[in-house]
Design a protein around this motif. Structure first.
Motif, PDB file in Angstrom:
ATOM      1  N   ALA A 296      26.753  24.938  10.705  1.00 59.12           N
ATOM      2  CA  ALA A 296      25.403  25.299  11.167  1.00 59.12           C
ATOM      3  C   ALA A 296      25.160  24.628  12.501  1.00 59.12           C
ATOM      4  CB  ALA A 296      24.353  24.854  10.164  1.00 59.12           C
TER       5      ALA A 296
ATOM      6  N   ARG B  74      16.367   3.486   8.498  1.00 61.51           N
ATOM      7  CA  ARG B  74      16.870   4.845   8.299  1.00 61.51           C
ATOM      8  C   ARG B  74      17.146   5.061   6.805  1.00 61.51           C
ATOM      9  NH1 ARG B  74      21.106   4.217  11.175  1.00 61.51           N
ATOM     10  NH2 ARG B  74      20.730   5.350  13.122  1.00 61.51           N
TER      11      ARG B  74
ATOM     12  N   ARG C  34      27.490  21.017  12.426  1.00 62.87           N
ATOM     13  CA  ARG C  34      28.412  21.595  13.420  1.00 62.87           C
ATOM     14  C   ARG C  34      29.849  21.194  13.134  1.00 62.87           C
ATOM     15  NH1 ARG C  34      25.923  18.829  18.419  1.00 62.87           N
ATOM     16  NH2 ARG C  34      25.838  17.258  16.778  1.00 62.87           N
TER      17      ARG C  34
ATOM     18  N   PHE D  52      22.204  24.847  15.520  1.00 62.98           N
ATOM     19  CA  PHE D  52      20.903  25.428  15.853  1.00 62.98           C
ATOM     20  C   PHE D  52      20.989  26.307  17.111  1.00 62.98           C
ATOM     21  CE2 PHE D  52      18.181  21.822  13.742  1.00 62.98           C
ATOM     22  CZ  PHE D  52      18.701  22.182  12.501  1.00 62.98           C
TER      23      PHE D  52
ATOM     24  N   GLY E 136      22.314  18.974   9.885  1.00 57.81           N
ATOM     25  CA  GLY E 136      22.678  17.706  10.530  1.00 57.81           C
ATOM     26  C   GLY E 136      23.419  16.794   9.568  1.00 57.81           C
ATOM     27  N   ALA E 137      24.200  17.410   8.675  1.00 58.18           N
ATOM     28  CA  ALA E 137      24.749  16.655   7.541  1.00 58.18           C
ATOM     29  C   ALA E 137      25.849  15.677   7.921  1.00 58.18           C
ATOM     30  CB  ALA E 137      25.252  17.619   6.471  1.00 58.18           C
TER      31      ALA E 137
END
Ligand SMILES: NC(=O)c1ccc[n+]([C@@H]2O[C@H](COP(=O)([O-])OP(=O)(O)OC[C@H]3O[C@@H](n4cnc5c(N)ncnc54)[C@H](OP(=O)(O)O)[C@@H]3O)[C@@H](O)[C@H]2O)c1
Length: 291
Positions: free
Chosen positions: A50, A171, A33, A52, A6-7
């Protein structure tokens, strides 16, 4: 080698920057992605694709990794399957340690509609045999800025939380805590809960919103169905899920499931999380503009 999934997301970017600040970008993989979006984000880091939902991409993304941070996805409706596939892929790749970003109190019975997917992922990770740490993060204080602005505009903080309490944190505080954990390693088998410094109920929140807005904000408690209706939850479409999510989080707060204050952020990073009051003060101009 350390992989962050999720970078390209807000949390993923922030964790990657905090990790790089601590030990540089070499040996850091930004798995996303959208690798092009992070290709130049961290000097020395490598961007890999990547998704999922695409197991082949996960095998490539996790190849050679000592540790993988799995950031829970925003596909709230159906994320457990992909997150469990990512755990399987990490195990198949021989990854030494997996960290997963969960939520507070996701056990069965939590009415928040995001809880079951977090719980299923946690259970899959516990059963995987892979060394892991579950990091349960409290709700973002960043989002309370929008709640404060809306309350300032209407003069009312409409909620279904009863006198339930919640300790919000930013966050950014979650990101620096995750980075400290990733860099330090260890803590296998532990479940850590990250929270803000102060657990506040709706009356206390309304008082803080009023103070920053410089005008009265009345806490108004209504029922679940009434709140769902007010948020547009009875209409078909995009709003519906967000409305159901808000109502169900209110139910979880009302049940006392978010009423937790830990010192974990300070223990792991050396400094306490930013208090909600300070977060609101940073955004005072925007909040007052709507008031
Ligand atoms: N504690 C809280 O209050 C709170 C609030 C909101 C969300 N969250 C959770 O924390 C996560 C990170 O928050 P954020 O602020 O960074 O949200 P965000 O900016 O919206 O990021 C969404 C994340 O989901 C990832 N993602 C979506 N579909 C994916 C897939 N098929 N495979 C792999 N990754 C996928 C994205 O990764 P890429 O786009 O890089 O692939 C991105 O990292 C959210 O996804 C959500 O689970 C927590």
């Amino acid at each position: 080698m350390l992989v962050i999934t999720g970078a390209s997301g807000q949390l993923g970017r922030a964790v990657a920057a905090e990790v790089a600040a601590r030990r540089g970008g070499e040996g850091l993989v930004l798995a996303t992605r959208s690798p092009a979006a992070v290709a130049d984000a961290i000097p020395g880091a490598e961007a890999r694709r990547a998704d999922f939902g695409d197991p082949a991409s996960l095998a490539d993304a996790f190849a050679g990794a000592d540790g993988v941070l799995l950031i829970s996805t925003d596909d709230i409706a159906d994320r457990a399957t992909g997150q469990m596939a990512a755990i399987d892929a990490a195990k198949a790749a021989g990854v030494g340690h997996v960290w997963y970003t969960s939520m507070l109190s996701p056990e069965p019975g939590n009415p928040a509609i995001i809880a079951p997917s977090h719980w299923a992922t946690e259970e899959h990770l516990r059963a995987s045999g892979v060394d892991h740490t579950i990091v349960r993060a409290g709700f973002y204080a960043d989002f309370q800025v929008y709640e404060a602005a809306a309350s300032a505009a209407s003069g009312e903080f409409v909620h279904n939380r009863g006198r339930g309490r919640c300790a919000y944190l930013t966050r950014a505080d979650i990101a620096r805590t995750l980075a400290a954990l990733l860099v330090a390693g260890g803590r296998a088998g532990e479940t850590l809960s990250l929270t803000g410094t102060e657990s506040l109920d709706a009356v206390e929140l309304a008082a803080r919103y009023a103070e920053v807005a410089g005008r009265p904000v009345e806490p108004v408690e209504i029922g679940d169905e009434e709140l769902l209706e007010a948020l547009g939850g009875s209409t078909e479409g995009h709003n519906q899920y967000g409305a159901r999510l808000t109502v169900s989080i209110g139910q979880a707060i009302r049940a006392g499931l978010l009423d937790l204050v830990t010192d974990t952020v300070r223990e792991l990073t050396g400094s306490a999380p930013e208090p909600l009051e300070a977060v609101l003060a940073r955004h005072a101009a925007a909040i007052r503009q709507r008031g």
